[in-house]
Write an enzyme that holds these catalytic residues in place. Structure first.
Site, PDB file in Angstrom:
ATOM      1  N   GLU A  50      11.303 -36.473  25.647  1.00 25.31           N
ATOM      2  CA  GLU A  50      11.618 -35.916  24.337  1.00 25.31           C
ATOM      3  C   GLU A  50      12.998 -36.357  23.850  1.00 25.31           C
ATOM      4  O   GLU A  50      13.189 -36.633  22.671  1.00 25.31           O
ATOM      5  CB  GLU A  50      11.532 -34.387  24.366  1.00 25.31           C
ATOM      6  CG  GLU A  50      10.125 -33.848  24.528  1.00 25.31           C
ATOM      7  CD  GLU A  50       9.191 -34.278  23.399  1.00 25.31           C
ATOM      8  OE1 GLU A  50       9.690 -34.648  22.318  1.00 25.31           O
ATOM      9  OE2 GLU A  50       7.966 -34.257  23.592  1.00 25.31           O
ATOM     10  N   TYR A 133      13.576 -28.627  17.694  1.00 27.22           N
ATOM     11  CA  TYR A 133      12.347 -29.361  17.976  1.00 27.22           C
ATOM     12  C   TYR A 133      12.143 -29.567  19.475  1.00 27.22           C
ATOM     13  O   TYR A 133      11.080 -29.273  20.028  1.00 27.22           O
ATOM     14  CB  TYR A 133      12.313 -30.724  17.266  1.00 27.22           C
ATOM     15  CG  TYR A 133      11.292 -31.618  17.926  1.00 27.22           C
ATOM     16  CD1 TYR A 133       9.943 -31.404  17.717  1.00 27.22           C
ATOM     17  CD2 TYR A 133      11.678 -32.578  18.858  1.00 27.22           C
ATOM     18  CE1 TYR A 133       8.983 -32.150  18.388  1.00 27.22           C
ATOM     19  CE2 TYR A 133      10.737 -33.331  19.534  1.00 27.22           C
ATOM     20  CZ  TYR A 133       9.398 -33.117  19.295  1.00 27.22           C
ATOM     21  OH  TYR A 133       8.456 -33.831  19.969  1.00 27.22           O
ATOM     22  N   ASP A 151       8.032 -31.436  14.035  1.00 25.80           N
ATOM     23  CA  ASP A 151       8.769 -32.693  13.986  1.00 25.80           C
ATOM     24  C   ASP A 151       8.414 -33.390  12.673  1.00 25.80           C
ATOM     25  O   ASP A 151       7.689 -32.840  11.844  1.00 25.80           O
ATOM     26  CB  ASP A 151       8.409 -33.568  15.192  1.00 25.80           C
ATOM     27  CG  ASP A 151       7.067 -34.231  14.999  1.00 25.80           C
ATOM     28  OD1 ASP A 151       6.172 -33.580  14.441  1.00 25.80           O
ATOM     29  OD2 ASP A 151       6.899 -35.396  15.388  1.00 25.80           O
ATOM     30  N   CYS A 206      -1.872 -40.493   9.977  1.00 28.47           N
ATOM     31  CA  CYS A 206      -1.160 -40.015   8.784  1.00 28.47           C
ATOM     32  C   CYS A 206       0.285 -40.493   8.831  1.00 28.47           C
ATOM     33  O   CYS A 206       1.228 -39.709   8.826  1.00 28.47           O
ATOM     34  CB  CYS A 206      -1.234 -38.484   8.730  1.00 28.47           C
ATOM     35  SG  CYS A 206      -0.757 -37.774   7.140  1.00 28.47           S
ATOM     36  N   CYS A 213      -6.172 -43.375   5.901  1.00 27.30           N
ATOM     37  CA  CYS A 213      -6.981 -42.235   5.460  1.00 27.30           C
ATOM     38  C   CYS A 213      -8.470 -42.445   5.736  1.00 27.30           C
ATOM     39  O   CYS A 213      -9.219 -41.483   5.910  1.00 27.30           O
ATOM     40  CB  CYS A 213      -6.738 -41.966   3.978  1.00 27.30           C
ATOM     41  SG  CYS A 213      -5.008 -41.555   3.599  1.00 27.30           S
ATOM     42  N   CYS A 216      -9.181 -40.917   8.982  1.00 24.67           N
ATOM     43  CA  CYS A 216      -8.638 -39.575   9.199  1.00 24.67           C
ATOM     44  C   CYS A 216      -9.743 -38.529   9.367  1.00 24.67           C
ATOM     45  O   CYS A 216     -10.669 -38.453   8.548  1.00 24.67           O
ATOM     46  CB  CYS A 216      -7.733 -39.173   8.039  1.00 24.67           C
ATOM     47  SG  CYS A 216      -6.996 -37.542   8.253  1.00 24.67           S
ATOM     48  N   CYS A 222      -8.104 -33.000   2.781  1.00 20.80           N
ATOM     49  CA  CYS A 222      -6.711 -33.363   2.505  1.00 20.80           C
ATOM     50  C   CYS A 222      -6.372 -33.204   1.021  1.00 20.80           C
ATOM     51  O   CYS A 222      -6.922 -33.894   0.163  1.00 20.80           O
ATOM     52  CB  CYS A 222      -6.424 -34.790   2.945  1.00 20.80           C
ATOM     53  SG  CYS A 222      -4.698 -35.290   2.673  1.00 20.80           S
TER      54      CYS A 222
END
Length: 324
Positions: A50, A133, A151, A206, A213, A216, A222
DNA sequence: CAGGCGTGGTA
DNA sequence: TTACCAAGCCT
């Protein structure tokens, strides 16, 4: 007078349930096979990943993480390492202060938590280099806690799918946080997968630049796609690079990483033809040449050195500047 | 709290 | 080529 509540679009429970199902099912088959997601990866491995992933792409983190975990498999290992080794192992991941803070976090873990990465959000948040985060991410991904992870990927997905707008603000708003909390599945195990899955959707489908898309799993739900994929209202102010102090700092750090002895400060700050023979065959000749090629004025290079010293990334000795 | 902080890939 | 962008944090 009561301030007007920030409007949040009504969330249709049916739609939310579809999002939960479609995105987590997509994640089950589409997720990348990353080592810090392995079932046997330690919380320390998750924390290291991270920190490295803060503002740095996965592809560049991967090899560094593998080397890092082999060399310093526990917080105690990193805590007692020479800081110069830590900064060199960081190589060119960028933002080297993260390496410094990661070691400081390891030392805090040894001192305050008996060498074990703490599982709760507040204790994680107290560690150097760990913000909102990262604390949530470690609590969720390493310990399976039910926390709201937010995030840039998740913010972008929420903004598009739910709010129907392109992400604009750089800073996280209260409304975005509230939305993320309302979207979280109640079930703990499902919430963990949801956090991972939405983040992965933002990373793979995304995306900021050219969202896929057509691939997706929630294109049908959406709001942004339905609205015709409107562009952001405010254009981002680009981050300058060429000729900046940051560029010079980076070049100086590259010299220090490559040098096995202290570098005379004059070499870094004064524009002159240096007899580079003295640097030796393994010395920072190449990096010095690159620093000189930037053609930065001496006062800017002095400022860079001073900044590195005051940030603890370099120290001044009688013989010159070197890594701590 | 807006700005500073590395680096390299991509459009 | 320039400018944006990448799992933020800190002051």
């Amino acid at each position: 007078m009561t301030p007007a509540p920030t409007p949040v679009a009504d969330l249709d429970p049916q739609v939310i349930a579809r999002l939960h199902r479609h995105i987590t099912e997509w994640f089950a088959t589409a997720q990348r096979d990353l080592p810090w997601r392995a079932a046997d990866c330690s919380p320390w491995g998750v924390l290291v990943s991270e920190i490295m992933l803060q503002q740095t792409p996965v592809v560049r983190v991967l090899p560094r993480w593998l080397d890092w975990m082999r060399r310093w498999p526990t917080p105690a290992d990193l805590a007692q390492a020479p800081t110069a080794d830590v900064l060199r192992a960081w190589e060119r991941l960028g933002y080297p202060r993260r390496a410094l803070r990661l070691q400081a976090a390891a030392q805090a873990i040894v001192e305050r938590h008996a060498g074990q990465v703490p599982p709760d959000h507040s204790a994680l948040l107290a560690l150097p280099g760990v913000g909102s985060y990262t604390a949530a991410a470690v609590a969720v991904f390493a310990f399976g806690d039910r926390q709201t992870v937010i995030d840039t990927n998740i913010r972008r997905v929420h903004a598009r799918v739910i709010s129907g707008v392109a992400l604009r603000g750089k800073s996280l708003t209260a409304a975005e946080t509230r939305l993320a909390e309302r979207l979280m599945p109640k079930d703990r195990a499902l919430s963990v997968r949801w956090n991972q899955a939405v983040m992965e959707l933002g990373a793979l489908i995304c995306t900021a630049r050219s969202p896929k898309c057509a691939e997706c799993p929630v294109a049908a739900d959406c709001a942004w796609l339905a609205a015709g994929s409107p562009p952001p209202e405010m254009a981002p102010r680009g981050q300058a690079w060429h000729g900046t102090d940051r560029q010079v700092r980076g070049a100086v750090m590259a010299v220090l990483r490559a040098a096995d002895v202290a570098v005379p400060e004059q070499w870094l700050t004064v524009a002159q033809e240096i007899s580079l023979d003295d640097a030796g065959s393994t010395g920072p000749v190449k990096q010095l040449e690159k620093l000189l090629s930037l053609d930065a004025p001496p006062d800017q290079r002095r400022r860079a050195v001073d900044g590195l010293v005051s940030d603890g990334l370099a120290i001044r000795t009688d013989s010159g500047i070197r890594l701590p």
